[in-house]
Design a protein around this motif. Structure first.
Motif, PDB file in Angstrom:
ATOM      1  N   ILE A 164      18.647   5.044  11.471  1.00  0.00           N
ATOM      2  CA  ILE A 164      18.510   6.505  11.492  1.00  0.00           C
ATOM      3  C   ILE A 164      18.703   7.075  10.088  1.00  0.00           C
ATOM      4  O   ILE A 164      17.960   7.975   9.655  1.00  0.00           O
ATOM      5  N   CYS A 165      19.662   6.532   9.347  1.00  0.00           N
ATOM      6  CA  CYS A 165      19.892   6.998   7.968  1.00  0.00           C
ATOM      7  C   CYS A 165      18.686   6.691   7.081  1.00  0.00           C
ATOM      8  O   CYS A 165      18.289   7.521   6.249  1.00  0.00           O
ATOM      9  N   TYR A 166      18.107   5.508   7.231  1.00  0.00           N
ATOM     10  CA  TYR A 166      16.917   5.176   6.444  1.00  0.00           C
ATOM     11  C   TYR A 166      15.752   6.094   6.793  1.00  0.00           C
ATOM     12  O   TYR A 166      14.989   6.503   5.908  1.00  0.00           O
ATOM     13  N   ASN A 167      15.593   6.403   8.068  1.00  0.00           N
ATOM     14  CA  ASN A 167      14.537   7.331   8.464  1.00  0.00           C
ATOM     15  C   ASN A 167      14.762   8.708   7.863  1.00  0.00           C
ATOM     16  O   ASN A 167      13.815   9.351   7.395  1.00  0.00           O
ATOM     17  N   ALA A 168      16.006   9.150   7.855  1.00  0.00           N
ATOM     18  CA  ALA A 168      16.308  10.460   7.271  1.00  0.00           C
ATOM     19  C   ALA A 168      16.077  10.458   5.760  1.00  0.00           C
ATOM     20  O   ALA A 168      15.616  11.459   5.194  1.00  0.00           O
ATOM     21  N   ALA A 169      16.383   9.345   5.091  1.00  0.00           N
ATOM     22  CA  ALA A 169      16.212   9.279   3.638  1.00  0.00           C
ATOM     23  C   ALA A 169      14.749   9.222   3.238  1.00  0.00           C
ATOM     24  O   ALA A 169      14.349   9.815   2.231  1.00  0.00           O
ATOM     25  N   LEU A 170      13.940   8.519   4.017  1.00  0.00           N
ATOM     26  CA  LEU A 170      12.530   8.332   3.644  1.00  0.00           C
ATOM     27  C   LEU A 170      11.594   9.324   4.315  1.00  0.00           C
ATOM     28  O   LEU A 170      10.388   9.309   4.047  1.00  0.00           O
ATOM     29  N   TRP A 171      12.116  10.184   5.165  1.00  0.00           N
ATOM     30  CA  TRP A 171      11.268  11.153   5.870  1.00  0.00           C
ATOM     31  C   TRP A 171      10.526  12.097   4.924  1.00  0.00           C
ATOM     32  O   TRP A 171       9.354  12.398   5.162  1.00  0.00           O
ATOM     33  N   PRO A 172      11.130  12.591   3.835  1.00  0.00           N
ATOM     34  CA  PRO A 172      10.371  13.490   2.950  1.00  0.00           C
ATOM     35  C   PRO A 172       9.155  12.826   2.304  1.00  0.00           C
ATOM     36  O   PRO A 172       8.220  13.513   1.902  1.00  0.00           O
ATOM     37  N   VAL A 173       9.139  11.517   2.238  1.00  0.00           N
ATOM     38  CA  VAL A 173       8.022  10.832   1.579  1.00  0.00           C
ATOM     39  C   VAL A 173       6.877  10.585   2.552  1.00  0.00           C
ATOM     40  O   VAL A 173       5.727  10.905   2.273  1.00  0.00           O
ATOM     41  N   TRP A 174       7.164   9.981   3.711  1.00  0.00           N
ATOM     42  CA  TRP A 174       6.094   9.569   4.629  1.00  0.00           C
ATOM     43  C   TRP A 174       6.070  10.359   5.931  1.00  0.00           C
ATOM     44  O   TRP A 174       5.208  10.113   6.776  1.00  0.00           O
TER      45      TRP A 174
ATOM     46  N   TYR B 284       0.794  -1.227   0.000  1.00  0.00           N
ATOM     47  CA  TYR B 284       0.000   0.000   0.000  1.00  0.00           C
ATOM     48  C   TYR B 284       0.826   1.276   0.000  1.00  0.00           C
ATOM     49  O   TYR B 284       0.309   2.347  -0.317  1.00  0.00           O
ATOM     50  N   THR B 285       2.091   1.208   0.378  1.00  0.00           N
ATOM     51  CA  THR B 285       2.922   2.407   0.341  1.00  0.00           C
ATOM     52  C   THR B 285       3.822   2.458  -0.883  1.00  0.00           C
ATOM     53  O   THR B 285       4.601   3.412  -1.014  1.00  0.00           O
ATOM     54  N   ASP B 286       3.729   1.478  -1.757  1.00  0.00           N
ATOM     55  CA  ASP B 286       4.623   1.377  -2.925  1.00  0.00           C
ATOM     56  C   ASP B 286       6.077   1.513  -2.479  1.00  0.00           C
ATOM     57  O   ASP B 286       6.844   2.316  -3.008  1.00  0.00           O
ATOM     58  N   PHE B 287       6.425   0.714  -1.497  1.00  0.00           N
ATOM     59  CA  PHE B 287       7.714   0.823  -0.826  1.00  0.00           C
ATOM     60  C   PHE B 287       8.881   0.732  -1.804  1.00  0.00           C
ATOM     61  O   PHE B 287       9.774   1.582  -1.795  1.00  0.00           O
ATOM     62  N   PHE B 288       8.892  -0.287  -2.637  1.00  0.00           N
ATOM     63  CA  PHE B 288      10.019  -0.484  -3.545  1.00  0.00           C
ATOM     64  C   PHE B 288      10.101   0.604  -4.606  1.00  0.00           C
ATOM     65  O   PHE B 288      11.191   1.016  -5.006  1.00  0.00           O
ATOM     66  N   GLN B 289       8.956   1.095  -5.058  1.00  0.00           N
ATOM     67  CA  GLN B 289       8.938   2.191  -6.028  1.00  0.00           C
ATOM     68  C   GLN B 289       9.527   3.464  -5.414  1.00  0.00           C
ATOM     69  O   GLN B 289      10.300   4.170  -6.054  1.00  0.00           O
ATOM     70  N   VAL B 290       9.166   3.736  -4.155  1.00  0.00           N
ATOM     71  CA  VAL B 290       9.686   4.926  -3.472  1.00  0.00           C
ATOM     72  C   VAL B 290      11.193   4.812  -3.275  1.00  0.00           C
ATOM     73  O   VAL B 290      11.941   5.770  -3.519  1.00  0.00           O
TER      74      VAL B 290
END
Length: 167
Positions: free
Chosen positions: A134-144, A66-72
């Protein structure tokens, strides 16, 4: 007179407790584990598939869908996000340390307690994993935004439960 009677009762209770404790210590020292052996034979092994594991795996699959995780993640990689690249390299280092501990030290060398012989391995693996998260959270923060830690934690728990089902 009443205090003398209470004192005698207290001494008797202390003596009984001490005798019971000594009997238990003697029984455990002489191998009195017949009760535990019988209990172990009667108990069934825990099932590998349980509701808890299935819930986390299904939650991770549904969030991925539902979040199109791999596409993001693909779009962020195409943008050249350094947070994602650093997080991926740190996660790779953490997995390599875990594989070294499991495959080489435990299976090949027969060292099951590698914490005592190599005390820096586990803290280093955990710290690299936390920094990668923490790096993954920083990278994906603009999206979700605020949902990013929840999404990543659900993905992590789904993977842990999937690995526990396999092993």
């Amino acid at each position: 007179m009443a205090s003398l009677l209470e004192d005698n009762e207290l001494k008797g209770m202390r003596r009984r407790f001490q005798q019971q404790a000594e009997a238990l210590l003697r029984e455990s020292a002489t191998g009195g584990s017949e009760f535990y052996d019988e209990e172990k034979k009667d108990s069934k092994p825990l099932p590998r598939i349980n509701i808890h594991s299935v819930f986390w795996i299904l939650a991770a699959i549904s969030i991925t869908y539902y979040t199109d995780f791999f596409q993001v993640v693909k779009e962020i990689l195409l943008e050249g996000c350094w947070w994602l690249m650093i997080g991926t390299s740190l996660l790779g280092a953490s997995v390599l340390i875990a594989l070294y501990c499991i495959i080489y030290l435990e299976w090949r060398c027969g060292i099951s307690d590698y914490d005592s012989q190599y005390p820096a391995l586990v803290p280093f693996a955990v710290s690299t994993f936390v920094i990668a998260a923490i790096c993954y959270n920083a990278a994906l923060w603009p999206v979700w935004s605020l949902f990013t830690p929840l999404i990543l934690f659900t993905q992590f728990m789904g993977m842990v439960m999937l690995v526990s089902l396999l092993g």
